[in-house]
Structures are given as C-alpha cells and as structure tokens.
Design a protein around this motif. Structure first.
Motif, short mmCIF file in Angstrom:
data_model
loop_
_atom_site.label_atom_id
_atom_site.label_comp_id
_atom_site.label_asym_id
_atom_site.label_seq_id
_atom_site.Cartn_x
_atom_site.Cartn_y
_atom_site.Cartn_z
N LEU A 77 0.84 -1.20 0.00
CA LEU A 77 0.00 0.00 0.00
C LEU A 77 0.87 1.26 0.00
N TRP A 78 1.99 1.22 0.72
CA TRP A 78 2.95 2.33 0.63
C TRP A 78 3.66 2.28 -0.71
N GLY A 79 3.96 1.08 -1.15
CA GLY A 79 4.66 0.90 -2.42
C GLY A 79 5.90 0.04 -2.27
N VAL A 80 5.99 -0.99 -3.10
CA VAL A 80 7.19 -1.82 -3.18
C VAL A 80 7.90 -1.43 -4.47
N TYR A 81 9.10 -0.93 -4.34
CA TYR A 81 9.84 -0.43 -5.50
C TYR A 81 11.16 -1.19 -5.61
N HIS A 82 11.33 -1.90 -6.72
CA HIS A 82 12.61 -2.54 -7.02
C HIS A 82 13.18 -1.81 -8.24
N LEU A 83 14.18 -1.00 -7.99
CA LEU A 83 14.78 -0.17 -9.03
C LEU A 83 16.19 -0.67 -9.31
N VAL A 84 16.41 -1.09 -10.55
CA VAL A 84 17.70 -1.66 -10.94
C VAL A 84 18.52 -0.59 -11.64
N GLY A 85 19.65 -0.25 -11.07
CA GLY A 85 20.57 0.68 -11.71
C GLY A 85 21.50 -0.07 -12.64
N LEU A 86 21.76 0.51 -13.81
CA LEU A 86 22.53 -0.17 -14.85
C LEU A 86 23.55 0.79 -15.47
N GLY A 87 24.77 0.31 -15.64
CA GLY A 87 25.77 1.02 -16.43
C GLY A 87 26.32 2.27 -15.80
N PHE A 88 26.19 2.45 -14.49
CA PHE A 88 26.73 3.64 -13.84
C PHE A 88 28.26 3.59 -13.82
N THR A 89 28.87 4.74 -13.82
CA THR A 89 30.34 4.82 -13.85
C THR A 89 30.95 4.91 -12.47
N GLU A 90 30.13 5.14 -11.46
CA GLU A 90 30.57 5.07 -10.07
C GLU A 90 29.40 4.56 -9.25
N ALA A 91 29.68 3.93 -8.14
CA ALA A 91 28.62 3.35 -7.33
C ALA A 91 27.75 4.44 -6.73
N PRO A 92 26.43 4.41 -6.96
CA PRO A 92 25.56 5.41 -6.33
C PRO A 92 25.67 5.33 -4.81
N PRO A 93 25.84 6.47 -4.14
CA PRO A 93 26.04 6.47 -2.69
C PRO A 93 24.72 6.28 -1.94
N LEU A 94 24.18 5.06 -2.01
CA LEU A 94 22.89 4.76 -1.40
C LEU A 94 23.06 3.66 -0.37
N THR A 95 22.42 3.82 0.76
CA THR A 95 22.44 2.83 1.83
C THR A 95 21.03 2.34 2.09
N PHE A 96 20.89 1.04 2.27
CA PHE A 96 19.55 0.47 2.41
C PHE A 96 18.80 1.09 3.59
N ALA A 97 17.56 1.47 3.32
CA ALA A 97 16.60 1.88 4.34
C ALA A 97 15.23 1.50 3.79
N PRO A 98 14.40 0.82 4.56
CA PRO A 98 13.13 0.29 4.04
C PRO A 98 12.26 1.33 3.33
N TYR A 99 12.31 2.59 3.80
CA TYR A 99 11.42 3.60 3.22
C TYR A 99 12.21 4.74 2.58
N LEU A 100 13.37 4.39 2.04
CA LEU A 100 14.12 5.35 1.23
C LEU A 100 13.26 5.78 0.05
N GLU A 101 13.20 7.06 -0.22
CA GLU A 101 12.37 7.56 -1.31
C GLU A 101 12.87 7.03 -2.65
N PRO A 102 11.99 6.41 -3.45
CA PRO A 102 12.43 5.88 -4.75
C PRO A 102 12.98 6.96 -5.68
N GLN A 103 12.48 8.19 -5.59
CA GLN A 103 12.99 9.25 -6.46
C GLN A 103 14.47 9.52 -6.16
N LYS A 104 14.87 9.40 -4.91
CA LYS A 104 16.28 9.59 -4.55
C LYS A 104 17.15 8.53 -5.22
N ILE A 105 16.66 7.30 -5.27
CA ILE A 105 17.41 6.22 -5.94
C ILE A 105 17.58 6.54 -7.42
#
Length: 293
Positions: A77-105
């Motif tokens: 109901l809040w939303g399950v978001y599985h966002l796959v990052g592809l082909g980035f040139t550096e690792a996105p500085p993201l740390t797991f948090a259950p309710y991390l905003e998908p737009q930030k990813i």
C-alpha cells in the motif's frame, strides 16, 4: 551477435540477475560463464545493494555495472519499489533503508551515469498512482522469468505497461531473468539491442533511444506508416496488437509460420505495441510506441 540483412548488429543481453553476493545460489563467476555459454553478448549482475563494475571478460563478454535497490518490502500500500541501476560509472552512494524515497534512488543512479529499470511491476503490485509521480524511469520489465511459476507469480506486466501508456507514460519494455535459483529461471528472457558496437556507451545509448526489443526467442519489430502498423517477426503462431482501444477486429493474427501482420489504427488510439508467440510458446514484446492518427 547477429548481423541482419541490412548489416545492423544485434547484441543479446540480460539486464537483471543475482549471485551469491546477495540472494542468488550461483557465484558471479558461475553466472557469467553460464550466460556466456548460452550466447549472451552482455550481462548485468544486479545483486541487492551490492554494485558490480563495468568491464569486459577475457573472452569478450561485456559486463555492465548494476545493482538492485529495493525498498518498501512488506507494504504494497505504501509501495514496493525494485529499481535496478545499470551502467553507472561510479557506485551510487545509497544505503539500504526500508522507506528510502524511490525518487532519490533514481536521481542518484542518473547522477552516476546509469539507467534505471523498474523491475517486475506486476509482481510488486505497482499502481499508476505510485509510479506516475516518479521522474526518470528509463525502462521497465514486461516479463520477469523468476516471477513465473514454480518460483513465484505475476511474471507478466503487460497490463501495467498499457495502463501507464494510456496516461502518456510509454515505458520502454525489456524482458529479464532476475535469476536466483538457476533451475530454469536463467537464460530465458532477454533483450536484443541494435548497437554500433559492444561497449557500455553503445549499449546504453541504444537502450536510451529504444533500439531494442524484448524476447524469449522470436524476433519482432514494428513499422508505422500513417495509420497502418505492420509487425515483422521470425516465424510465429500468433501476433497480438495492444493499444488504448478496448476492441478491434484486427487485434490478433493467427496461423502457422506467420512473419507479418497488419493493424489499422483507430482514431481513438494514442499508442500501439505488439507481442509475438512462437510454436514453443516463447514470446517477443515491443515497447509501446506513440501514434498520432
């Protein structure tokens, strides 16, 4: 690689899979060797919250960097978001948090030069209300192998793709394995990409521009000329056209060894896509394309 009758190069690839680095049962080395043996030209290893690197193997297979960033695991109901990052040139500085905003990813993957694939939206029970506000989704999975039986359910996201397209969000559609078990969920669903060369830059450019189709075997492309749509395929048993119109007498073409079907657009239609199914039950999918009757 396949070179077609026009001299264009087509590369076979899988953009979503897992290894023992997260929750897969095969090591990265085993997975790379398995896909290479099956004729894949490129692969993205996309373990959960673990980034892989862009590189080329000794035998010439292109590995695209990847990572699956999943949030909202238990509350659809809040939303399950599985966002796959592809082909980035550096690792996105993201740390797991259950309710991390998908737009930030999405924003961080783009900032690092990558593309974002919205994985298995039907499996995630994603709704238009959840996805429409998000800006920058580059791809979505119309079919996800491991979401199929006997491992899970809801592998096909065509309904989601069509509902989004009726709202003007025409997501380019890929097919991917998302393999975890390697019991038939691997080397099944993939993309064929038309590109100048087998390089990160060329493959990502083709994905951005829509020069690809999703498939489990058949080839498929659409040609739109005025109000007439033609689907061209390798031999199949069925070709189906999808649009925002709920009814058409031309929706389905059936026969043995079909290689072409024609669809005449209706005034109400704003997008069109097609699927082709061969005698072995394998499917190919185009992305939804805009039409202007």
């Amino acid at each position: 690689m396949i070179i077609d009758s026009k001299g264009q190069k087509w590369y076979k690839g899988n953009l979503h899979t897992h290894t023992t680095v997260s929750d897969g049962v095969r090591t990265p080395e085993e997975v790379i060797a398995l896909y290479r043996e099956k004729g894949y030209d490129f692969l993205a290893i996309t373990d959960h919250w673990h980034t892989s690197e862009n590189r080329v193997t000794e035998d010439g297979m292109l590995l695209l960097s990847g990572c699956e960033f999943n949030v909202g695991e238990r509350d659809v109901l809040w939303g399950v978001y599985h966002l796959v990052g592809l082909g980035f040139t550096e690792a996105p500085p993201l740390t797991f948090a259950p309710y991390l905003e998908p737009q930030k990813i999405i924003d961080e993957v783009h900032r690092c030069g990558g593309l974002v694939n919205l994985a298995h939206p039907a499996w995630s029970l994603n709704t238009p209300e959840q996805i429409v506000p998000l800006q920058g989704i580059d791809l979505t999975e119309i079919f996800n192998s491991v979401s199929d039986t006997p491992w899970n359910a809801r592998p096909y996201s065509g309904y989601f793709v069509d509902i989004m397209a009726t709202r003007g969000h025409l997501f380019p559609c890929i097919a991917a394995d998302d393999a975890h078990f390697y019991e038939g969920d691997e080397t099944k669903s993939y993309v064929m990409v038309r590109a100048d060369s087998l390089s990160r830059e060329s493959i990502l450019s083709a994905l951005r521009s829509g020069d690809f189709y999703a498939t489990q075997g058949p080839s498929l492309r659409l040609e739109i000329d005025g109000g007439v749509v033609r689907a061209h395929t390798s031999p199949v048993e069925k070709i189906i056209f999808y649009s925002n119109s709920i009814y058409s007498t031309q929706r389905v073409a059936q026969g043995h060894g079909l290689t072409e079907a024609t669809y005449h657009l209706q005034p109400v239609e704003t997008f069109i896509r097609a699927e082709a199914i061969d005698k072995e039950g394998r499917t190919a999918w185009t992305s939804p394309l805009p039409v202007h009757p």
